[in-house]
Write an enzyme that holds these catalytic residues in place. Structure first.
Site, PDB file in Angstrom:
ATOM      1  CE  LYS A 192       0.588   1.359   4.457  1.00 46.10           C
ATOM      2  NZ  LYS A 192       0.802   2.733   5.004  1.00 46.10           N
ATOM      3  CB  THR A 249      -1.792   4.776   2.825  1.00 43.15           C
ATOM      4  OG1 THR A 249      -1.821   4.080   4.060  1.00 43.15           O
ATOM      5  CG2 THR A 249      -0.410   5.331   2.628  1.00 43.15           C
TER       6      THR A 249
END
Length: 312
Positions: A192, A249
């Site tokens: 991620k 994120t």
């Protein structure tokens, strides 16, 4: 099951290590935070604030900080939070003070460039007698330090140790959920970060929210493809440490990785971006390691590989 973990050492005085140490102190644990910089440890002890890496967060006076690894001897459990590319060297420095069977929860998200190893593999190399766990999920350090509601994954192959760690770490605003899939938790956290740089780059170049959403969706497909190929539980990556962390994120400039991509898209050089920061942007180092791992494993990850090429 009674709680037997009371004395915690936290290795790493950055924003995330400080926030986790604060959460442990709020939970009533005895916490010693190891910081590389003497000035960082001194500020925490005297001002109850990490003025270098987490300014503005008031820390518990019960939280102790030190720049001497020897002060971490005799702990019931360790949270390891150095940057991923420094995990091996930092754990090697701690090794003389570790006892057999010591639970070590890895809280850094990345892949070692030199070996394409996840952090649990690094821990196994350096401290083979340690009990490995991974703490990962959608969590900004400042939110955790301020006690704002946060949920994460605590992955541990031994369910007894996992349950005890969860009991010890949980605080009113900090909820760990148990998983036995250590590798899956690590894959989600590492991938991620790379995808967040891509998302920032897309928005920085003005390519629109539709493209941004497409990167999240197709990036998640790459994450799950890697997880399946390496043998993790597919459900792990649909949870907090996979999809949950990816959404957070990739959607906030508060993320160091997304803000790095945003600045790249706006025309700044990588050297200028990194030179202006005192905190690590994990996805920059992870990208080439992820590309190499995908190639070695025969897995198609075109978005992640393209980001590695751009950063190179």
């Amino acid at each position: 099951m009674s709680m037997t973990f009371q004395k915690f050492g936290v290795i790493g005085g950055g924003a995330w290590g400080t926030a986790l140490a604060q959460a442990l102190a709020v939970a009533g644990r005895d916490v010693t935070l190891w910081a590389f910089e003497d000035a960082c440890a001194e500020a925490i002890n005297t001002q109850h604030e990490n003025t270098l890496y987490l300014p503005g967060a008031n820390l518990s006076p019960k939280l102790k900080a030190s720049s001497d690894m020897a002060d971490l001897a005799g702990m019931d459990a360790i949270l390891a939070v150095p940057p991923a590319q420094h995990m091996r060297a930092t754990l090697s420095g701690f090794a003389p003070h570790a006892h057999d069977g010591l639970p070590v929860a890895l809280c850094s998200k990345g892949i070692e460039i030199s070996s394409q190893s996840f952090m649990a593999q690094v821990l196994g190399d350096v401290l083979p007698a340690a009990q490995v766990a991974v703490l990962s999920g959608p969590s900004f350090a400042i939110d955790v330090a301020r006690g704002l509601p946060t949920a994460v994954t605590l992955a541990c192959a031994d369910p007894r140790i996992g349950a005890k760690l969860i009991t010890a770490i949980a605080a009113p605003g900090f909820r760990p959920y148990y998983s036995n899939d250590v590798l899956g938790a690590e894959i989600g956290g590492a991938v991620k970060n790379v995808l967040a740089i891509v998302c920032g780059l897309v928005l920085g170049k003005g390519l629109g929210r539709s493209a941004h959403a497409a990167i999240i969706a197709r990036g998640f497909a790459e994450m799950t493809r890697l997880g399946k190929a390496l043998g993790c539980d597919p459900e792990t990556l649909t949870g907090l440490c996979g999809l949950g962390d990816l959404v957070l994120t990739c959607s906030s400039e508060q993320s160091r990785n997304m803000s790095c991509g945003l600045a790249l898209g706006q025309g700044q050089t990588l050297e200028d971006i990194m030179g202006s920061r005192n905190a690590v942007t994990e996805g920059v180092a992870t990208a080439p390691a992820l590309k190499a791992l995908a190639q070695k494993s025969g897995i198609e990850m075109p978005i992640s590989s393209a980001m590695a090429n751009i950063l190179d």
